[in-house]
Structure formats: C-alpha cells, structure tokens
Design an enzyme around this catalytic site. Structure first.
Site, PDB file in Angstrom:
ATOM      1  N   GLU A 219       0.850  -1.185   0.000  1.00  0.00           N
ATOM      2  CA  GLU A 219       0.000   0.000   0.000  1.00  0.00           C
ATOM      3  C   GLU A 219       0.888   1.238   0.000  1.00  0.00           C
ATOM      4  O   GLU A 219       2.028   1.196   0.473  1.00  0.00           O
ATOM      5  CB  GLU A 219      -0.896   0.033   1.247  1.00  0.00           C
ATOM      6  CG  GLU A 219      -1.830  -1.147   1.392  1.00  0.00           C
ATOM      7  CD  GLU A 219      -2.442  -1.219   2.791  1.00  0.00           C
ATOM      8  OE1 GLU A 219      -2.333  -0.221   3.545  1.00  0.00           O
ATOM      9  OE2 GLU A 219      -3.014  -2.266   3.139  1.00  0.00           O
ATOM     10  N   LYS A 221       2.535   4.514   1.309  1.00  0.00           N
ATOM     11  CA  LYS A 221       2.863   5.038   2.636  1.00  0.00           C
ATOM     12  C   LYS A 221       2.710   6.557   2.586  1.00  0.00           C
ATOM     13  O   LYS A 221       3.333   7.226   1.758  1.00  0.00           O
ATOM     14  CB  LYS A 221       4.283   4.669   3.036  1.00  0.00           C
ATOM     15  CG  LYS A 221       4.635   5.093   4.462  1.00  0.00           C
ATOM     16  CD  LYS A 221       6.035   4.644   4.838  1.00  0.00           C
ATOM     17  CE  LYS A 221       6.330   4.925   6.300  1.00  0.00           C
ATOM     18  NZ  LYS A 221       6.228   6.340   6.671  1.00  0.00           N
ATOM     19  N   ARG A 226      -2.090   9.211  11.225  1.00  0.00           N
ATOM     20  CA  ARG A 226      -2.858   7.976  11.278  1.00  0.00           C
ATOM     21  C   ARG A 226      -4.119   8.213  12.100  1.00  0.00           C
ATOM     22  O   ARG A 226      -4.063   8.799  13.188  1.00  0.00           O
ATOM     23  CB  ARG A 226      -2.028   6.854  11.885  1.00  0.00           C
ATOM     24  CG  ARG A 226      -2.772   5.512  11.901  1.00  0.00           C
ATOM     25  CD  ARG A 226      -1.821   4.365  12.026  1.00  0.00           C
ATOM     26  NE  ARG A 226      -2.505   3.082  12.134  1.00  0.00           N
ATOM     27  CZ  ARG A 226      -1.888   1.905  12.078  1.00  0.00           C
ATOM     28  NH1 ARG A 226      -0.576   1.870  11.893  1.00  0.00           N
ATOM     29  NH2 ARG A 226      -2.567   0.782  12.183  1.00  0.00           N
ATOM     30  N   PHE A 309      -7.353   2.026   5.116  1.00  0.00           N
ATOM     31  CA  PHE A 309      -6.642   0.787   4.770  1.00  0.00           C
ATOM     32  C   PHE A 309      -7.003  -0.407   5.657  1.00  0.00           C
ATOM     33  O   PHE A 309      -6.461  -1.495   5.483  1.00  0.00           O
ATOM     34  CB  PHE A 309      -5.118   0.993   4.788  1.00  0.00           C
ATOM     35  CG  PHE A 309      -4.574   1.673   6.019  1.00  0.00           C
ATOM     36  CD1 PHE A 309      -4.553   1.033   7.249  1.00  0.00           C
ATOM     37  CD2 PHE A 309      -4.064   2.956   5.932  1.00  0.00           C
ATOM     38  CE1 PHE A 309      -4.046   1.649   8.367  1.00  0.00           C
ATOM     39  CE2 PHE A 309      -3.554   3.595   7.057  1.00  0.00           C
ATOM     40  CZ  PHE A 309      -3.539   2.935   8.274  1.00  0.00           C
TER      41      PHE A 309
END
Length: 368
Positions: A219, A221, A226, A309
């Site tokens: 995926e 970055k 976050r 994600f």
C-alpha cells in the site's frame, strides 16, 4: 499490607541492572503477583512511564518546566513524611490529571511539590522519570506483556490482544491477575474506545519484502496523521495512533465519513494527509492539527484527504481476529474506492518496484 513506593523503586533498580530479558520478566512477574488488586494497574503504568493510560482522555500536562519548578519548590523544604504507598502515589497523580480550568497549572506544580516532599532521593529519581515518560529501565511494553502473561498463566498473544483492545496495559494486568484468563478472552471491541494500532515491520526494499513473504500486499505510505475512525449512526469520533481524540480538528473527515460510509456502526483505520493537488508537507498538516480555534479557516488553508486501509469492527462484530485479506474485502464492500489507499497484491518484483515508484511520483513516502 499496602505495598510501599520504595519497593517499586527497588524493583526498577533491579530491572535496570540486569540485561537478561528472561530475568526481567521473572522479576516483574514475581512483583505483580505480590500486589493487592488496587496496586497492579498503577504499578504497571509507573514502570512503563505512563502514569495515565493512553486510552484515557485525561492527561497529566506535566512537562519539563512543571517538574523543574516543583523540584525547586521542594528543595526549599525538608521532607514532611516518608513511606508513601503505591496506592497513595496513584491517588496523588490522579488528582494532578483531574486538574482543569483556571489555576490548574499552579495546582499541578503545588501538588507535585507536595508529592516530592514525601519522597526519598531514590524514589524521587524514578518518579521524575515516570512522570516525564522516560523510565529507561529496560521494561518496555513487550517485556511487560510477557511478565503479565507469566504472572497470570495466560498466553502472551491473549495479553497482547487485550492490550490492543483496551489500550491500557495496567488494566489488562489487573484483569488478568484478578479475574483470570476467561475475563481476558471475554474482552471485546467497543465503539468509541480506541484500539492500539497494529504496526508493520520494516523492509529495506520491495525485493526484500517479497523474499520474506513470497507474495505480499503493498500500500502507499503516506506522510500524514494515522486515524482510527469510530462511527455509530450519526456520531463520528476520530482518534490518533496514540489514542488521543482528534475529532474537533478534523470536521471535514467527519463529514466525509457521514456522507460516504453507509454502515451504522464501524471502526476504520487510515491516514489523513494535507492535500491540494498534491500532498502537502507534514508540517502544514501539523500546523492545522495544533490549532484549537478558527478550524474552518484552517480547513481552507490545509485541505485534508482521507485514505482508509483497514476495518476492525462492523455492525456490532469485531473483525480483528479475521485474516487481513478478509478485512480488506469487507473494506472494499462498504467504502468508496476513492477513500481506499492504493494497493496491489503481487509476487512480481518488477510490478512491486513500479508501484513503489508510482507512490514517490505522486508525492508520497513509499510503500507499506
């Protein structure tokens, strides 16, 4: 008989003096088993340098200057009392964490000065370390998890999972040692109680990742914040990787979730990045996140884009025990594609390298 703070400090010194991981675990385990139930949680948090759990909205707000001022005041007075217990120490720290509003800064300084006046020089050294989050005794979270498992005769993985669910290793220890393995296994995911994030291990290149895993998911970055998003009906709350609440700083993300995610109850993980045609520098996003006022103005100056994600909870069911491939499939079923992090699954080195280059060319940091 109540356990004294000095006995906890003596444990700190003993752990600090040994290099053996096994010995550290044994020392911690033996100490935990001797504690009264009300002493387990504060002792664990003290040893980790987290007097207030990560999952709590309270904070000590005790920085270097507050501790330094408290030490200066303390040095002007002789100690008034000794033999503080773990329970008494925890109670005093709780009062500091509860301080709010006008005069709270002075209250914290005065309260810490009073606390320090009751300590021996040995106790004072480790209390200051714990309050500043810099214990450096070699009893990190991983070792503590092993010690709790050893003391409670529970598997390490169950203690690790409980810590992820509760975000409070002190409470995990108290539950495991006083209520047993069944209580640990019965712990479930709860909306609006943030979960500790799952962290990835590093690899030097896509080739190395494929060599280790054979076939791997890659995926993008991102250089952002976050986020863990909890939604129940029309209520959305957002938490950081450190379990602090970010909802008031990200009203645009709340709006995205309400508009785009049809699920009634869900916990999602992703990254919020500053974005205007291309990703914005992380410093600009941080400038926005640290603002308490004029949020609408900052939303215009630093627009945010959301990439999701993972999904951890859906319609009353925990998904954290499900395999990653199943969680990703569920994520794709309920989240619009424009909100999902770019991802490939491959065992082809060239394809992985090209995907890595695409991430960099679009202004991101590489791959996860």
């Amino acid at each position: 008989m109540p356990t004294s703070l000095i006995s906890l400090v003596s444990l700190c010194k003993e752990i600090e003096s040994t290099r053996s991981r096994k010995k550290k675990v044994e020392l911690l385990s033996s100490f935990l088993k001797r504690l009264d139930s009300s002493e387990i949680k504060p002792a664990v948090l003290f040893l980790l340098g987290r007097p207030v759990p990560e999952s709590e909205s309270r904070a000590l707000h005790v920085g270097y200057s507050t501790i330094a001022n408290a030490l200066m005041v303390h040095q002007q007075h002789l100690p008034v009392e000794m033999n503080l217990t773990i329970h008494e120490f925890a109670s005093m720290i709780s009062k500091v964490a509860d301080a709010k509003g006008g005069g709270s800064r002075k209250f914290r300084k005065d309260h810490l000065s009073g606390l320090l006046a009751r300590l021996t020089e040995e106790e004072k050294e480790y209390v200051v370390r714990s309050l500043s989050g810099d214990m450096r005794i070699g009893a990190n979270e991983g070792i503590m998890i092993e010690a709790i498992a050893h003391a409670s005769s529970a598997p390490v993985e169950e203690i690790r999972m409980a810590n992820m669910i509760l975000g409070d290793l002190g409470l995990v220890a108290e539950t495991a040692l006083t209520r047993g393995r069944n209580a640990i296994k019965a712990l479930g995911v709860n909306l609006f109680v943030p979960l500790k994030p799952m962290l990835a291990e590093t690899a030097r290149s896509t080739d190395e990742a494929l060599k280790i895993l054979g076939k791997a998911a890659f995926e993008f970055k991102f250089d952002g914040v976050r986020v863990q998003i909890h939604k129940s009906g029309e209520v959305v709350r957002i938490f950081s990787r450190r379990l602090t609440e970010l909802t008031s700083s990200l009203p645009d993300v709340v709006e995205m979730v309400l508009k785009s995610i049809p699920a009634q109850s869900v916990i999602l993980e992703g990254e919020a990045i500053g974005f205007r045609d291309r990703p914005l520098p992380f410093q600009e996003l941080m400038r926005r996140m640290m603002r308490c006022h004029q949020i609408d103005e900052m939303m215009k100056l630093v627009p945010v884009k959301l990439f999701l994600f993972d999904i951890l909870f859906l319609e009353g069911r925990s998904l954290i025990d499900k395999p990653y491939v199943d969680r990703w499939r569920i994520l794709q079923e309920i989240v619009p594609s424009e909100l999902i992090a770019p991802r490939i699954v491959t065992d082809d080195r060239e394809e992985a390298r090209n995907f890595f280059e695409r991430s960099l060319s679009e202004g991101h940091e590489g791959l996860v």
